[in-house]
Scaffold this active site. Sequence first.
Site, PDB file in Angstrom:
ATOM      1  N   SER A 207     -49.228  23.982  46.323  1.00  0.00           N
ATOM      2  CA  SER A 207     -49.398  24.424  47.702  1.00  0.00           C
ATOM      3  C   SER A 207     -50.838  24.336  48.181  1.00  0.00           C
ATOM      4  O   SER A 207     -51.072  24.087  49.367  1.00  0.00           O
ATOM      5  CB  SER A 207     -48.906  25.867  47.839  1.00  0.00           C
ATOM      6  OG  SER A 207     -47.540  25.942  47.533  1.00  0.00           O
ATOM      7  N   HIS A 265     -54.014  29.117  49.189  1.00  0.00           N
ATOM      8  CA  HIS A 265     -53.588  28.557  50.473  1.00  0.00           C
ATOM      9  C   HIS A 265     -54.756  28.464  51.446  1.00  0.00           C
ATOM     10  O   HIS A 265     -54.956  27.428  52.097  1.00  0.00           O
ATOM     11  CB  HIS A 265     -52.483  29.428  51.073  1.00  0.00           C
ATOM     12  CG  HIS A 265     -51.175  29.299  50.358  1.00  0.00           C
ATOM     13  ND1 HIS A 265     -50.008  29.837  50.852  1.00  0.00           N
ATOM     14  CD2 HIS A 265     -50.840  28.709  49.178  1.00  0.00           C
ATOM     15  CE1 HIS A 265     -49.013  29.566  50.025  1.00  0.00           C
ATOM     16  NE2 HIS A 265     -49.498  28.897  48.997  1.00  0.00           N
TER      17      HIS A 265
END
Length: 311
Positions: A207, A265
């Site tokens: 991610s 993230h």
Amino acid sequence: MAWWCWARAGAPRPRRLPVLLEQRQGFRRARPPPAESPAGSAEAGPVPQPRRRRSLFPPPPPPPPHTGRPSPQRLVKPLIFAVGINSWWNSLTEGQRTVTGIIAANVFVFCLWRLPGMRRVMFTYFTSNPSSKAVCSPMLLSTFSHFSLFHMAANMYVLWSFSSSIVSLLGCEQFIAVYLSAGVISTFVSYVAKMATGRFEPSLGASGAIMTVLAAVCTKIPEAKLAIIFLPMVTFTAGSALKAIIAFDTAGLALGWRLFDHAAHLGGALFGMWYVTYGHELIWKNREPLVKAWHEMRTKNTGKGGGGRFS
């Protein structure tokens, strides 16, 4: 989604294979052969049979029975399969072809997680944790690591969806360099957050690198229309999606949410925004003198080694 990895790090140790009897018997003194009994003696017993040695490997299965020469029609299905694969590959965009190798690497690592004997190695080198034994190599290897099938499928779907846009912006070589760098940088930001908060749970997933790809495309093309896979009727602009994602991860990091690795993230998103705005001019366009010097050095070394040049 760079999820926290909640599985236990202690995997059952593999059993040790017993030592082959041939190796153990190689250090014993050979026994003298028994004396032969005279022919016709009543005391002569049956001749002892040699003891069979144990084998660690089962015998191979017998070959299938020969049914004669196969019909040429059996080549029809392989031919259709080969033509179909070639047609499918030619129908892909340049970006989709580029990320196919990345997706294959993620699937391979996902299969390694299913092997019980590899569990300890996977936790050591394919999950990122600043308190782990290995610190540097997991910064890159954890980018290709997924323990959950849904986790991997969601990440690879997003990467596939944005592959054409990001490769058209950066090109194949620059995209691969940015993707690998994003995995390392996002993991480092996760390390910093874990050291600051004192929470040393291992995390894994692509991610962080995918957030770099998403942020780069949304920053460069903020007016592009996006939709959710399960709600295709709901559309929004790429700029609004990027703002919402950054706000969500910022809140998760501030409030201590532990479902995702929000620090990774944020690190990936900020790196993607910075690279398409300033990093491309500072790094990629200034690499030409270095590449030129590298090619000149290789040419000189080839000439010294006696290799000829091709015209």
